[in-house]
Design a protein around this motif. Structure first.
Motif, PDB file in Angstrom:
ATOM      1  N   VAL A  31       0.842  -1.181  -0.158  1.00 27.88           N
ATOM      2  CA  VAL A  31      -0.051   0.130  -0.162  1.00 27.88           C
ATOM      3  C   VAL A  31       0.930   1.235  -0.033  1.00 27.88           C
ATOM      4  O   VAL A  31       2.277   1.229   0.574  1.00 27.88           O
ATOM      5  CB  VAL A  31      -0.751   0.150   1.207  1.00 27.88           C
ATOM      6  CG1 VAL A  31      -1.859  -1.054   1.056  1.00 27.88           C
ATOM      7  CG2 VAL A  31      -0.121  -0.012   2.552  1.00 27.88           C
ATOM      8  N   SER A  32       0.566   2.425  -0.422  1.00 28.84           N
ATOM      9  CA  SER A  32       1.069   3.404  -0.634  1.00 28.84           C
ATOM     10  C   SER A  32       0.384   4.706  -0.507  1.00 28.84           C
ATOM     11  O   SER A  32      -0.979   4.710  -0.492  1.00 28.84           O
ATOM     12  CB  SER A  32       1.772   3.480  -2.015  1.00 28.84           C
ATOM     13  OG  SER A  32       0.849   3.409  -2.938  1.00 28.84           O
ATOM     14  N   LEU A  33       1.132   6.062  -0.176  1.00 25.42           N
ATOM     15  CA  LEU A  33       0.521   7.477  -0.430  1.00 25.42           C
ATOM     16  C   LEU A  33       0.972   8.089  -1.466  1.00 25.42           C
ATOM     17  O   LEU A  33       2.089   7.968  -1.511  1.00 25.42           O
ATOM     18  CB  LEU A  33       0.747   7.907   1.102  1.00 25.42           C
ATOM     19  CG  LEU A  33       0.354   9.435   1.210  1.00 25.42           C
ATOM     20  CD1 LEU A  33      -1.266   9.707   1.458  1.00 25.42           C
ATOM     21  CD2 LEU A  33       1.167  10.252   2.231  1.00 25.42           C
ATOM     22  N   LEU A  34      -0.034   8.331  -2.256  1.00 24.24           N
ATOM     23  CA  LEU A  34       0.275   9.188  -3.468  1.00 24.24           C
ATOM     24  C   LEU A  34      -0.062  10.735  -3.404  1.00 24.24           C
ATOM     25  O   LEU A  34      -1.350  10.769  -2.982  1.00 24.24           O
ATOM     26  CB  LEU A  34      -0.132   8.675  -4.701  1.00 24.24           C
ATOM     27  CG  LEU A  34       0.801   7.099  -5.002  1.00 24.24           C
ATOM     28  CD1 LEU A  34      -0.165   6.089  -4.449  1.00 24.24           C
ATOM     29  CD2 LEU A  34       1.127   7.088  -6.490  1.00 24.24           C
ATOM     30  N   VAL A  35       0.468  11.524  -4.100  1.00 26.76           N
ATOM     31  CA  VAL A  35      -0.201  13.073  -4.047  1.00 26.76           C
ATOM     32  C   VAL A  35       0.173  13.344  -5.483  1.00 26.76           C
ATOM     33  O   VAL A  35       0.743  13.005  -6.100  1.00 26.76           O
ATOM     34  CB  VAL A  35       0.567  14.014  -2.994  1.00 26.76           C
ATOM     35  CG1 VAL A  35       0.447  13.657  -1.539  1.00 26.76           C
ATOM     36  CG2 VAL A  35       2.096  13.884  -3.442  1.00 26.76           C
ATOM     37  N   GLN A  85       0.857  14.687 -12.408  1.00 29.26           N
ATOM     38  CA  GLN A  85       1.429  13.310 -12.086  1.00 29.26           C
ATOM     39  C   GLN A  85       1.000  12.770 -10.785  1.00 29.26           C
ATOM     40  O   GLN A  85       0.775  13.704  -9.857  1.00 29.26           O
ATOM     41  CB  GLN A  85       2.960  13.160 -12.292  1.00 29.26           C
ATOM     42  CG  GLN A  85       3.292  13.277 -13.895  1.00 29.26           C
ATOM     43  CD  GLN A  85       4.691  13.018 -13.891  1.00 29.26           C
ATOM     44  OE1 GLN A  85       5.778  13.635 -13.406  1.00 29.26           O
ATOM     45  NE2 GLN A  85       5.112  12.221 -14.899  1.00 29.26           N
ATOM     46  N   ALA A  86       0.737  11.590 -10.540  1.00 34.04           N
ATOM     47  CA  ALA A  86       0.629  11.103  -9.257  1.00 34.04           C
ATOM     48  C   ALA A  86       2.136  10.640  -8.851  1.00 34.04           C
ATOM     49  O   ALA A  86       2.775   9.927  -9.600  1.00 34.04           O
ATOM     50  CB  ALA A  86      -0.195   9.742  -9.331  1.00 34.04           C
ATOM     51  N   ARG A 109       6.362   7.959 -10.267  1.00 37.73           N
ATOM     52  CA  ARG A 109       5.347   8.753 -10.749  1.00 37.73           C
ATOM     53  C   ARG A 109       4.655   8.426 -12.122  1.00 37.73           C
ATOM     54  O   ARG A 109       5.479   7.517 -12.771  1.00 37.73           O
ATOM     55  CB  ARG A 109       5.765  10.184 -10.990  1.00 37.73           C
ATOM     56  CG  ARG A 109       7.025  10.391 -11.682  1.00 37.73           C
ATOM     57  CD  ARG A 109       7.461  11.896 -11.869  1.00 37.73           C
ATOM     58  NE  ARG A 109       8.094  12.045 -10.410  1.00 37.73           N
ATOM     59  CZ  ARG A 109       7.868  13.289  -9.990  1.00 37.73           C
ATOM     60  NH1 ARG A 109       7.173  14.399 -10.821  1.00 37.73           N
ATOM     61  NH2 ARG A 109       8.197  13.726  -8.885  1.00 37.73           N
ATOM     62  N   HIS A 110       3.580   8.490 -12.186  1.00 38.01           N
ATOM     63  CA  HIS A 110       2.901   8.091 -13.558  1.00 38.01           C
ATOM     64  C   HIS A 110       1.691   9.226 -13.710  1.00 38.01           C
ATOM     65  O   HIS A 110       1.307   9.939 -12.739  1.00 38.01           O
ATOM     66  CB  HIS A 110       2.427   6.498 -13.438  1.00 38.01           C
ATOM     67  CG  HIS A 110       1.239   6.368 -12.580  1.00 38.01           C
ATOM     68  ND1 HIS A 110       1.438   6.063 -11.347  1.00 38.01           N
ATOM     69  CD2 HIS A 110      -0.194   6.734 -12.448  1.00 38.01           C
ATOM     70  CE1 HIS A 110       0.421   5.895 -10.550  1.00 38.01           C
ATOM     71  NE2 HIS A 110      -0.648   6.357 -11.421  1.00 38.01           N
TER      72      HIS A 110
END
Length: 226
Positions: free
Chosen positions: A103-107, A112-113, A135-136
């Motif tokens: 699991v992860s935290l993205l901003v 981009q994420a 990132r993507h």
């Protein structure tokens, strides 16, 4: 009765923060007139707001007269990201152990994420993972969809973004990593960048039961941040 000078100061602060938000999300910067129009204020007021932001290096004026983000915003963003990571890490470890998946935290960063924190499940011989800082593009994968859903609705947005906002999570398969299921929940907190909790797994049964736990964890994280 609210003190008039305090009320005026609050309004100025709100306008300044909104101006900073507008500039930071504009791909090619904004002119004074464009900021004035977006804030519905006179050009002179917009000019003073932008000049104050420039004094603190939060925005910078280019040779074309357009304002773009300045170097001071990077330091501010680093502090905000540290706050998000600190609040999210216990939640991520609990989720990874409970669900048996990464699991992860993205901003959101530009278009981009970006992964701020990634936690793998303890034990297990095989797992899907990726690096912090990966990132993507927004709109791809469960995290990219959830990050768009964490923002205000926009005209012509993709149907999967609207659906994710309405049901509280996004689910995709194979959009970023071939053969990987993704489930992500938006985390929207006033004053913080749009974020999401994201799970990736190669196992359909884990993805199928992950949403309720992710939604509950996101609600807990929001409570810790406000």
């Amino acid at each position: 009765m609210v003190d008039s000078s305090r009320a005026a100061g609050t309004q100025t602060l709100a306008r300044g923060l909104r101006a900073l938000q507008l500039v930071s999300t504009a791909g090619d910067g904004l002119s004074i007139q464009e900021v004035a129009g977006a804030l519905d204020v006179h050009r002179s007021i917009a000019s003073r707001l932008l000049s104050t932001l420039a004094d603190f290096h939060l925005v910078t004026r280019g040779g074309d007269g357009r304002y773009r983000t300045g170097t001071g915003l990077a330091a501010l963003a680093a502090g905000i990201h540290a706050t998000l990571r600190a609040a999210a890490d216990p939640v991520l470890h609990e989720l990874a152990a409970g669900l048996g998946a990464t699991v992860s935290l993205l901003v959101v960063e530009g278009g981009q994420a970006v992964a701020l924190s990634v936690v793998e499940p303890p034990g297990g011989a095989y797992r899907l993972s990726f690096r912090t800082g990966s990132r993507h593009p927004l709109g791809r994968g469960s995290a990219g969809v959830a990050l768009l859903a964490a923002q205000s609705p926009s005209p012509g947005e993709a149907a999967n973004v609207t659906e994710a906002r309405e049901r509280g999570f996004a689910a995709t398969f194979g959009e970023v990593e071939p053969g990987a299921y993704g489930v992500a929940v938006p985390v929207a907190v006033e004053g913080l960048p749009a974020a999401c909790l994201n799970l990736i797994t190669s196992r359909a049964e884990i993805a199928g039961r992950a949403a309720p736990a992710l939604v509950a964890a996101a609600e807990r994280l929001r409570g810790d941040l406000v």
